[in-house]
Motif scaffolding. Structure first.
Motif, PDB file in Angstrom:
ATOM      1  N   LEU A 253      -2.627  -1.525 -12.560  1.00 23.35           N
ATOM      2  CA  LEU A 253      -3.086  -0.707 -11.029  1.00 23.35           C
ATOM      3  C   LEU A 253      -4.486  -1.391 -10.494  1.00 23.35           C
ATOM      4  N   LYS A 254      -5.517  -1.306 -11.295  1.00 23.12           N
ATOM      5  CA  LYS A 254      -6.935  -1.833 -10.915  1.00 23.12           C
ATOM      6  C   LYS A 254      -6.831  -3.209 -10.344  1.00 23.12           C
ATOM      7  N   GLU A 255      -5.908  -4.143 -11.098  1.00 23.54           N
ATOM      8  CA  GLU A 255      -5.743  -5.748 -10.747  1.00 23.54           C
ATOM      9  C   GLU A 255      -4.874  -5.636  -9.445  1.00 23.54           C
ATOM     10  N   ALA A 256      -3.919  -4.812  -9.137  1.00 24.31           N
ATOM     11  CA  ALA A 256      -3.278  -4.545  -8.009  1.00 24.31           C
ATOM     12  C   ALA A 256      -4.160  -4.495  -6.800  1.00 24.31           C
ATOM     13  N   VAL A 257      -5.192  -3.669  -7.134  1.00 24.35           N
ATOM     14  CA  VAL A 257      -5.946  -3.313  -5.946  1.00 24.35           C
ATOM     15  C   VAL A 257      -6.791  -4.396  -5.567  1.00 24.35           C
ATOM     16  N   LEU A 258      -7.582  -5.154  -6.665  1.00 24.62           N
ATOM     17  CA  LEU A 258      -8.537  -6.177  -6.227  1.00 24.62           C
ATOM     18  C   LEU A 258      -7.459  -7.240  -5.347  1.00 24.62           C
ATOM     19  N   MET A 259      -6.358  -7.513  -5.939  1.00 22.51           N
ATOM     20  CA  MET A 259      -5.471  -8.442  -5.297  1.00 22.51           C
ATOM     21  C   MET A 259      -5.149  -8.126  -3.824  1.00 22.51           C
TER      22      MET A 259
ATOM     23  N   GLU B 243       2.036 -12.148  15.042  1.00 24.82           N
ATOM     24  CA  GLU B 243       2.557 -12.240  13.629  1.00 24.82           C
ATOM     25  C   GLU B 243       1.451 -11.827  12.705  1.00 24.82           C
ATOM     26  N   LEU B 244       0.335 -12.711  13.039  1.00 20.46           N
ATOM     27  CA  LEU B 244      -0.943 -12.241  12.183  1.00 20.46           C
ATOM     28  C   LEU B 244      -1.431 -10.941  12.242  1.00 20.46           C
ATOM     29  N   LEU B 245      -1.187 -10.083  13.451  1.00 17.29           N
ATOM     30  CA  LEU B 245      -1.413  -8.758  13.458  1.00 17.29           C
ATOM     31  C   LEU B 245      -0.530  -7.816  12.328  1.00 17.29           C
ATOM     32  N   GLY B 246       0.603  -8.390  12.432  1.00 20.62           N
ATOM     33  CA  GLY B 246       1.591  -7.789  11.536  1.00 20.62           C
ATOM     34  C   GLY B 246       1.395  -7.988   9.966  1.00 20.62           C
ATOM     35  N   ALA B 247       1.028  -9.307   9.604  1.00 21.21           N
ATOM     36  CA  ALA B 247       0.629  -9.703   8.377  1.00 21.21           C
ATOM     37  C   ALA B 247      -0.697  -9.020   8.091  1.00 21.21           C
ATOM     38  N   LEU B 248      -1.754  -8.609   9.044  1.00 16.91           N
ATOM     39  CA  LEU B 248      -2.902  -7.907   8.548  1.00 16.91           C
ATOM     40  C   LEU B 248      -2.487  -6.274   8.391  1.00 16.91           C
ATOM     41  N   ALA B 249      -1.691  -5.721   9.334  1.00 18.43           N
ATOM     42  CA  ALA B 249      -1.045  -4.603   8.904  1.00 18.43           C
ATOM     43  C   ALA B 249      -0.509  -4.243   7.638  1.00 18.43           C
ATOM     44  N   VAL B 250       0.285  -5.270   7.282  1.00 14.32           N
ATOM     45  CA  VAL B 250       0.873  -4.941   5.757  1.00 14.32           C
ATOM     46  C   VAL B 250      -0.088  -4.966   4.858  1.00 14.32           C
ATOM     47  N   CYS B 251      -1.049  -6.010   4.857  1.00 11.30           N
ATOM     48  CA  CYS B 251      -2.177  -6.107   3.773  1.00 11.30           C
ATOM     49  C   CYS B 251      -2.774  -4.976   3.917  1.00 11.30           C
ATOM     50  N   LYS B 252      -3.066  -4.255   4.916  1.00 11.95           N
ATOM     51  CA  LYS B 252      -3.955  -3.004   5.000  1.00 11.95           C
ATOM     52  C   LYS B 252      -2.960  -1.818   4.482  1.00 11.95           C
ATOM     53  N   GLU B 253      -1.799  -1.758   4.775  1.00 10.00           N
ATOM     54  CA  GLU B 253      -0.819  -0.780   4.058  1.00 10.00           C
ATOM     55  C   GLU B 253      -0.639  -0.966   2.647  1.00 10.00           C
ATOM     56  N   GLU B 254      -0.541  -2.286   2.159  1.00 10.51           N
ATOM     57  CA  GLU B 254      -0.445  -2.319   0.762  1.00 10.51           C
ATOM     58  C   GLU B 254      -1.660  -2.264  -0.079  1.00 10.51           C
ATOM     59  N   LEU B 255      -2.875  -2.223   0.673  1.00  4.38           N
ATOM     60  CA  LEU B 255      -4.086  -1.949  -0.035  1.00  4.38           C
ATOM     61  C   LEU B 255      -4.219  -0.549  -0.165  1.00  4.38           C
ATOM     62  N   SER B 256      -3.647   0.267   0.840  1.00  4.46           N
ATOM     63  CA  SER B 256      -3.755   1.578   0.892  1.00  4.46           C
ATOM     64  C   SER B 256      -2.898   2.214  -0.249  1.00  4.46           C
TER      65      SER B 256
ATOM     66  N   ALA C  95      -1.858   0.993  -3.044  1.00  5.11           N
ATOM     67  CA  ALA C  95      -2.361   0.508  -4.294  1.00  5.11           C
ATOM     68  C   ALA C  95      -3.382   1.419  -4.511  1.00  5.11           C
ATOM     69  N   LYS C  96      -4.422   1.747  -3.724  1.00  3.67           N
ATOM     70  CA  LYS C  96      -5.529   2.894  -4.179  1.00  3.67           C
ATOM     71  C   LYS C  96      -4.892   3.965  -4.443  1.00  3.67           C
ATOM     72  N   GLY C  97      -4.047   4.157  -3.478  1.00  4.24           N
ATOM     73  CA  GLY C  97      -3.390   5.736  -3.842  1.00  4.24           C
ATOM     74  C   GLY C  97      -2.764   5.884  -5.248  1.00  4.24           C
ATOM     75  N   GLU C  98      -2.010   4.747  -5.768  1.00  3.90           N
ATOM     76  CA  GLU C  98      -1.520   4.605  -7.055  1.00  3.90           C
ATOM     77  C   GLU C  98      -2.333   4.797  -7.952  1.00  3.90           C
TER      78      GLU C  98
ATOM     79  N   ASN D 183      -5.530   6.171  -7.832  1.00  2.00           N
ATOM     80  CA  ASN D 183      -6.159   7.442  -7.689  1.00  2.00           C
ATOM     81  C   ASN D 183      -5.268   8.519  -8.241  1.00  2.00           C
ATOM     82  N   THR D 184      -3.917   8.287  -8.080  1.00  3.43           N
ATOM     83  CA  THR D 184      -2.823   9.448  -8.443  1.00  3.43           C
ATOM     84  C   THR D 184      -3.032   9.265  -9.988  1.00  3.43           C
ATOM     85  N   TYR D 185      -3.033   7.771 -10.723  1.00  4.93           N
ATOM     86  CA  TYR D 185      -2.946   7.801 -12.165  1.00  4.93           C
ATOM     87  C   TYR D 185      -4.227   8.367 -12.722  1.00  4.93           C
ATOM     88  N   LEU D 186      -5.469   8.295 -12.234  1.00  4.06           N
ATOM     89  CA  LEU D 186      -6.611   8.457 -12.819  1.00  4.06           C
ATOM     90  C   LEU D 186      -7.000  10.108 -12.810  1.00  4.06           C
ATOM     91  N   GLU D 187      -6.211  10.760 -11.641  1.00  2.00           N
ATOM     92  CA  GLU D 187      -6.041  12.293 -11.494  1.00  2.00           C
ATOM     93  C   GLU D 187      -5.306  12.719 -12.729  1.00  2.00           C
TER      94      GLU D 187
END
Length: 706
Positions: free
Chosen positions: A263-269, A471-484, A486-489, A491-495
């Motif tokens: 999960l930590k590696e997924a957040v960094l990526m 298309e660049l904005l769409g890719a940027l939105a996907v990256c933000k969503e994927e990062l969010s 990954a961080k959610g997963e 945090n859930t695991y650490l809790e």
């Protein structure tokens, strides 16, 4: 009973026809095709209704006799019964449900319930339609005798006993024979033969009951031993499952630690992917709504450019518009309307009228001059004539000049109108072009402003550039969503597992795979043992079922023996009853066969002048002819004699049924197949019959007429 008259509204080919019937003989002589058979059918249908309602083609009388010419389908018949006059009327629909029928008492003019109109023929004549057709209704194509019906038998008094259902002897004896045959049949399931055979089979099967009881006890013993084995195996499996749970707990800690690192590696990526996506924008990152608005401006600009091309004036159109401006002034639109409004549609009408009047005056003056000249006032007449000629010439010249000037004036008006239409078209195009040009300028400013705001130079292909930015904005939105995500997963695991650390297996602990193999082997033994238990259970159920079946068969055997005893007694009684009925019937039939035999011979002798001793009737009123010592069916006779014999038999039946108080007889050319001598005898016979009964006789030839 007798017929008084009938009226046919529409029935087959007959339309609006009325017939009156007298007592005694009524002779109707008409040529072939006139509708004699239709008339006879109408009389029968008035009393009995249509036959063959469910049949197709000509067998369906309703369709066969539907009016050829359209109109109301039906009519009426007047008749007298027991001193009272009645009228039955029928109007037929497409189906029986649409029929209308009424019975009127002519003394009161009201509907009467003296007879049931639904069964009028049966109540009046005491027989059904088929029996009526075999006795009182005789046609040239249906003279052959076809034996009696049950209704005719009842009318003759041919009943072995008066039962509530009016069953005749033949019906009862037939049923008795069928019952005896059924009781002794090898096919019928409940016959004596099959019941006895079934009893023997059951006795053999019941002998195996003791063997089945021994098998049940043995299967119960084996099933008990197998249940003990099953309990031991299940206890062993529970121990293995408990040891497996301990091993799984240690393995789960190692798996969770690996999951945390993943999960930590997924957040960094995902963070690196977001930085790369943001780096693709050289300046400010626009909002998606800004891009959508700019794309809409680009689409509108493309449409506007198309409008510019559509409304762009050609050089010729520009020259023509300039000419119109030069000709009619700056406010050309108003100038055109003013010119067209003030122009007189008939500017030279007064001039034309003056020319006509002048010419008319010239004609009058010329006529007067001729008159004066003839009356010897020559000088005055000559002057008047010259003046008249000059006026005529001047009038014609004035009319011609008027027409020329009027033509020029109308051509000028048409030219102005054409210039006005051209001006409206060109000016409209110019206005739309100017509007589109201004809109295109505004859209270009908006698009260039957008690209400047995000640090880009406005490209030549705006649409492709905007699609790329989106298309660049769409890719940027996907990256933000994927990062969010990954961080959610993470945090859930650490809790859930805040203090999770890596653990190792205790020394000597079995692996989960080894324990799974042992559990699998035990479960295989349990499955095999369970199958044996199920097999014992099924065998026990089968044996119990067989034992229950044998007990049921014991009950069935007892019941069958009782039924055999009762059925044997019933068959004995059936045979006795049949024998008694046969004896009673043979003595009873002579009471009604005698009048029929005598009637047949009476009519046969009148037609042939022979006694007809060669003809015999059996107890079933079947007519035979004796030839070469054998009784032969009358169907072996010639067609002419079949008709003659059939006519005599029908008349004999009618006389036996009704005596001299019967209804009318309808005869449709019954002598058509007889020779002249027999036709002569037949006419004499008809006169004799008509002395007692009303006869409606129809023929198509003078030789057979009365």
């Amino acid at each position: 009973m007798r017929l008084l008259s009938c009226h046919i509204e529409n029935f087959g080919k007959l339309q609006n026809r009325t017939f009156t019937f007298e007592e005694g003989l009524n002779n109707i002589l008409e040529e072939n095709g006139w509708g004699k058979s239709t008339l006879t059918a109408f009389i029968r249908v008035m009393f009995y209704g249509f036959e063959g309602e469910r049949k197709q083609g000509l067998s369906n009388e309703r369709k066969r006799y539907a009016p050829w010419q359209g109109g109301s389908f039906g009519g009426s018949v007047r008749f007298e019964k027991d001193g009272k006059a009645y009228k039955v009327s029928r109007v037929f629909g497409n189906k029986e449900e649409g029929d209308e029928v009424s019975l009127i008492d002519e003394a009161t003019g009201l509907e009467t319930s003296d007879y049931d109109v639904a069964n009028l023929g049966e109540e009046l004549f005491g027989i059904d339609s088929d029996s009526f057709m075999r006795t009182a209704f005789i046609s040239q194509n249906d003279c052959v005798y076809n034996e009696t019906t049950e209704n005719i038998d009842r009318k003759l008094g041919r009943l072995v006993e008066q039962t509530d259902d009016n069953a005749g002897y033949d019906s009862i004896v037939t049923r008795l024979k069928k019952a005896i045959s059924a009781a002794n049949s090898r096919v019928q399931k409940d016959s004596l033969h099959n019941l006895k055979r079934r009893a023997t089979e059951l006795e053999e099967e019941i002998k195996h009951k003791a063997v089945i009881d021994g098998s049940i006890n043995e299967v119960r013993r084996l099933s008990g031993t197998t249940k003990e084995e099953m309990a031991d195996l299940e206890e062993k499996r529970e121990g293995l499952l408990a040891r497996r749970s301990i091993c799984i707990a240690a393995d789960e800690k190692r798996i969770r630690r690996a999951r945390l690192l993943e999960l930590k590696e997924a957040v960094l990526m995902r963070q690196n992917n977001l930085l790369k996506a943001e780096a693709k924008f050289s300046g400010r990152i626009p909002e998606r709504s800004e891009v959508d608005e700019t794309m809409q401006d680009a689409r509108n600009l493309a449409v506007t450019r198309g409008t510019l091309e559509a409304y762009s004036l050609t050089y010729e159109e520009e020259d023509e518009l300039q000419r119109l401006y030069d000709t009619y002034g700056e406010y050309s639109h108003f100038e055109f309307e003013r010119l067209l409004f003030v122009r007189d549609p008939k500017p030279y009408s007064k001039m034309g009228v003056f020319g006509i009047y002048l010419a008319v005056f010239g004609v009058i003056a010329l006529t007067a001059g001729v008159g004066f000249f003839v009356n010897k006032t020559q000088l005055f007449g000559a002057l008047a004539g010259v003046l008249g000629l000059l006026c005529i010439v001047a009038g014609l010249i004035i009319v011609a000049v008027k027409k020329r000037r009027e033509k020029i004036y109308l051509e000028d008006t048409a030219r102005i109108r054409a210039d006005y239409e051209t001006f409206k078209v060109l000016e409209t195009k110019k206005k739309k072009f100017d509007e589109a040009d201004a809109k295109a300028a505004r859209l270009n400013v908006n698009i260039e402003s957008f690209f400047e705001s995000i640090g880009m130079k406005c490209p030549e292909d705006v649409s492709d550039a905007l699609v790329h930015i989106k298309e660049l904005l769409g890719a940027l939105a996907v990256c933000k969503e994927e990062l969010s995500y990954a961080k959610g997963e993470l945090n859930t695991y650490l809790e859930k597992y805040p203090d999770d650390e890596e653990n190792t297996l205790e020394p000597g602990c079995e692996t989960v795979a080894e324990l799974d193999d042992k559990i699998k082997a035990v479960e295989l033994d349990i499955s095999e043992t369970h199958k044996r238990l199920l097999d014992y259970s099924r065998r026990l159920e089968t044996l119990k079922g067989q034992r229950d079946e044998l007990e049921e068969k014991e009950d069935e055997l007892s019941e069958i023996k009782d039924r055999v005893e009762k059925l044997s007694e019933r068959v004995r009684l059936y045979n006795l009853t049949k024998d008694y009925l046969t004896k009673a019937k043979n003595s009873y039939t002579e009471r009604y066969l005698g009048p029929i035999r005598n009637g047949f011979k009476k009519y046969y002798s009148r037609l042939t002048e022979t006694e007809g001793e060669e003809y015999n009737l059996d107890a079933n009123t079947h007519l035979f002819v004796e030839a070469s010592g054998l009784n032969r069916d009358t169907g072996s006779l010639s067609f002419g004699y079949q008709n003659l014999v059939g006519l005599c038999m029908r008349l004999a039946l009618f006389e036996a049924m009704y005596g001299h108080d019967g209804p009318f007889i309808v005869m449709d050319d019954p002598f058509v197949h007889m020779d002249e001598e027999k036709i002569k005898k037949g006419r004499e016979l008809l006169k004799l019959i008509a002395g007692d009964v009303q006869v409606i006789y129809l023929t198509c030839h003078e030789s057979r007429a009365m």
